[in-house]
Design an enzyme around this catalytic site. Structure first.
Site, PDB file in Angstrom:
ATOM      1  N   ALA A   1      20.941  -7.577   1.594  1.00 48.10           N
ATOM      2  CA  ALA A   1      19.705  -6.914   2.036  1.00 48.10           C
ATOM      3  C   ALA A   1      19.186  -7.460   3.368  1.00 48.10           C
ATOM      4  CB  ALA A   1      18.629  -7.070   0.960  1.00 48.10           C
ATOM      5  N   HIS A   2      19.433  -8.755   3.632  1.00 50.58           N
ATOM      6  CA  HIS A   2      18.698  -9.357   4.754  1.00 50.58           C
ATOM      7  C   HIS A   2      19.304  -9.086   6.141  1.00 50.58           C
ATOM      8  CE1 HIS A   2      21.083 -13.049   5.784  1.00 50.58           C
ATOM      9  NE2 HIS A   2      21.509 -12.943   4.545  1.00 50.58           N
TER      10      HIS A   2
ATOM     11  N   ASN B   1      31.029 -10.096  11.521  1.00 47.59           N
ATOM     12  CA  ASN B   1      29.689 -10.593  11.800  1.00 47.59           C
ATOM     13  C   ASN B   1      29.544 -11.185  13.196  1.00 47.59           C
ATOM     14  OD1 ASN B   1      31.453 -12.242   9.956  1.00 47.59           O
ATOM     15  ND2 ASN B   1      30.149 -13.865  10.743  1.00 47.59           N
TER      16      ASN B   1
ATOM     17  N   ALA C   1      25.414 -11.317  -0.317  1.00 48.53           N
ATOM     18  CA  ALA C   1      26.805 -10.942  -0.081  1.00 48.53           C
ATOM     19  C   ALA C   1      27.759 -12.095  -0.405  1.00 48.53           C
ATOM     20  CB  ALA C   1      27.001 -10.484   1.359  1.00 48.53           C
ATOM     21  N   THR C   2      27.304 -13.331  -0.233  1.00 43.10           N
ATOM     22  CA  THR C   2      28.169 -14.473  -0.560  1.00 43.10           C
ATOM     23  C   THR C   2      28.559 -14.418  -2.030  1.00 43.10           C
ATOM     24  OG1 THR C   2      27.109 -15.841   1.131  1.00 43.10           O
ATOM     25  CG2 THR C   2      28.328 -17.005  -0.600  1.00 43.10           C
TER      26      THR C   2
ATOM     27  N   CYS D   1      26.185 -19.434  10.037  1.00 42.85           N
ATOM     28  CA  CYS D   1      26.686 -20.267   8.954  1.00 42.85           C
ATOM     29  C   CYS D   1      27.558 -21.407   9.452  1.00 42.85           C
ATOM     30  CB  CYS D   1      27.481 -19.413   7.971  1.00 42.85           C
ATOM     31  SG  CYS D   1      26.717 -17.821   7.696  1.00 42.85           S
TER      32      CYS D   1
HETATM   33  C1  PLP Z   1      25.617 -12.454   6.226  1.00 46.34           C
HETATM   34  C2  PLP Z   1      26.972 -12.201   5.748  1.00 46.34           C
HETATM   35  C3  PLP Z   1      27.397 -12.681   4.504  1.00 46.34           C
HETATM   36  C4  PLP Z   1      26.544 -13.546   3.628  1.00 46.34           C
HETATM   37  O1  PLP Z   1      25.504 -12.810   3.045  1.00 46.34           O
HETATM   38  P1  PLP Z   1      24.358 -13.546   2.242  1.00 46.34           P
HETATM   39  O2  PLP Z   1      23.576 -12.410   1.642  1.00 46.34           O
HETATM   40  O3  PLP Z   1      23.579 -14.309   3.255  1.00 46.34           O
HETATM   41  O4  PLP Z   1      24.973 -14.396   1.216  1.00 46.34           O
HETATM   42  C5  PLP Z   1      28.679 -12.376   4.099  1.00 46.34           C
HETATM   43  N1  PLP Z   1      29.499 -11.637   4.865  1.00 46.34           N
HETATM   44  C6  PLP Z   1      29.123 -11.159   6.064  1.00 46.34           C
HETATM   45  C7  PLP Z   1      30.074 -10.353   6.867  1.00 46.34           C
HETATM   46  C8  PLP Z   1      27.853 -11.429   6.546  1.00 46.34           C
HETATM   47  O5  PLP Z   1      27.492 -10.968   7.737  1.00 46.34           O
END
Ligand code: PLP
Length: 386
Positions: free
Chosen positions: A202-203, A153, A75-76, A326
């Site tokens: 995905a994670h 999050n 997602a990053t 993070c």
């Molecule tokens: C975990 C998260 C991300 C980052 O996702 P990654 O796949 O770890 O890069 C970004 N935005 C939100 C809201 C998240 O919870």
């Protein structure tokens, strides 16, 4: 494992064993290990077929067209591609986002500011939600992009992305939403919702780390400039050999989450509420975001007069976090809770509990008891020092 109970599903989830199985079938010499871009032999064709099957699974979860899905490393990267990609494509412009966004949105927007673009930062309301009226007030003629997350999050608070998206449409601005926390948990239908770009990972839904996707709307045609060049994969939006096993894992994870969504989310919410019932019997406990709709697994609690780091250490039966993983390397209080108006002390006392697929009632009871004992003990210790 006789370790502490894992209640940090919002940070990451274990990979579902059914997903592990699908991924493993794409790795070894007798498996589907080929390069999906190899056009000259069956190894490549089979890998491509697996990737395209997963693309359809991800698209189905959003009611999207598979051609609208761009694979990323998470997602990053999807957030970076959406935000920087739109600004580059449009040759600049005004951006609107919120101070309660994930760092994966905050940091690219701050970077855009350093490049000379104008960004309007909206503070969330006390309940954690971004008020659509504030987005409306911030929209300008030169606004090219609005980025507001679906669910937060840290608190699990859900934004009204339908209302925000509709305002963006009216003003001709593109709307991006980070759905890393909500995908597979909340309904997310891109044929109904006025969203143009959606970040997924995905994670957080029992798939592997290191893979995600960006939904990019085709009608009307939304364009993002590539941020990673080399080979022209993913219709020139994101180059790099596609990791078949990761992608298959993401597709399988999302398909499972969708198939079991309502049943699973009800079960998770009941467990989360059970923990809240225990915690609520303690004096001076605040449920952050309690007045807003929230994700079923999140429970973000502030404990008056207690230091969150101390509580985290004393709470030996539970693996939880203060705010987001993070930012937990720093001792700063959560910027999300501060943006909601919490005083530093209260923000610093907060812990995020997040429940998930493998949590049991016994787990919740064990943590509930530990929490009651620890909070009572820490409060007594403070009282004796006072
Ligand atoms: C975990 C998260 C991300 C980052 O996702 P990654 O796949 O770890 O890069 C970004 N935005 C939100 C809201 C998240 O919870």
């Amino acid at each position: 494992m006789s370790q502490a109970v894992y209640l940090d599903y919002a940070a990451t989830t274990p990979v579902d064993p059914r997903v592990v199985k699908a991924m493993t079938a794409c790795l070894g010499p007798d498996d589907n290990f080929g390069n999906p871009a190899s056009r000259s032999h069956l190894y490549g064709w089979l890998a491509e077929e697996a990737v395209e099957n997963a693309r359809r699974q991800v698209a189905d979860a959003l009611n999207a067209d598979p051609r609208e899905i761009v694979w990323t490393s998470g997602a990053t990267e999807a957030d970076n591609l959406a935000i920087k990609g739109v600004l580059e494509q449009r040759g600049g412009g005004h951006v609107i986002t919120a101070t309660s966004e994930h760092k994966a949105v905050v940091d690219p927007c701050a970077w855009l500011e350093r490049q000379g673009h104008e960004v309007t930062w909206i503070a969330p309301e006390a309940d954690g939600r971004v008020d659509p009226a504030k987005v409306k007030a911030a929209l300008r003629e030169d606004t090219v992009l609005v980025s507001i997350m679906h669910a937060n999050n840290e608190t699990g608070v859900i934004n009204d992305i339908a209302a925000i998206g509709a305002l963006c449409r009216e003003h001709g601005a593109l709307f991006h939403t980070d759905a890393a926390q909500s995908a597979g948990k909340l309904p997310l239908d891109v044929r109904e919702l006025p969203v143009d770009l959606v970040s997924l990972c995905a994670h957080k839904i029992y798939g592997p780390k290191g893979v995600g996707a960006l939904y990019v709307r085709r009608h009307p045609d939304v364009r993002v400039a590539a941020q990673i060049h080399g080979g022209g994969h993913e219709r020139n939006m994101r180059s790099g050999t596609l990791p078949t096993h990761q992608i298959v894992g993401m597709g399988e994870a999302l398909a499972l989450a969708m198939a079991e969504r309502e049943e699973e989310q009800a079960r998770v919410a009941a467990l989360r509420d059970r923990l809240w019932e225990r915690a609520a019997t303690l004096p001076g406990v605040h449920l952050n975001g309690r007045d807003a709709p929230r994700l079923p697994g999140h429970l973000n609690l502030a404990f008056e007069g207690i230091d969150g780091e101390m509580l985290l250490t004393a709470l030996t039966e539970a693996a939880v976090s203060t705010g987001s993983a993070c930012t937990s390397a720093t001792l700063e209080p959560s910027y999300v809770l501060k943006a909601m108006g919490l005083a530093d002390d209260l923000a610093r006392s907060a812990l995020r509990f997040s429940v998930g697929r493998f949590t049991t009632e016994a787990d919740i009871d064990r943590v509930g008891q530990n929490l009651t004992e620890v909070v009572t003990r820490l409060r007594e210790a403070t009282r004796q020092h006072a």
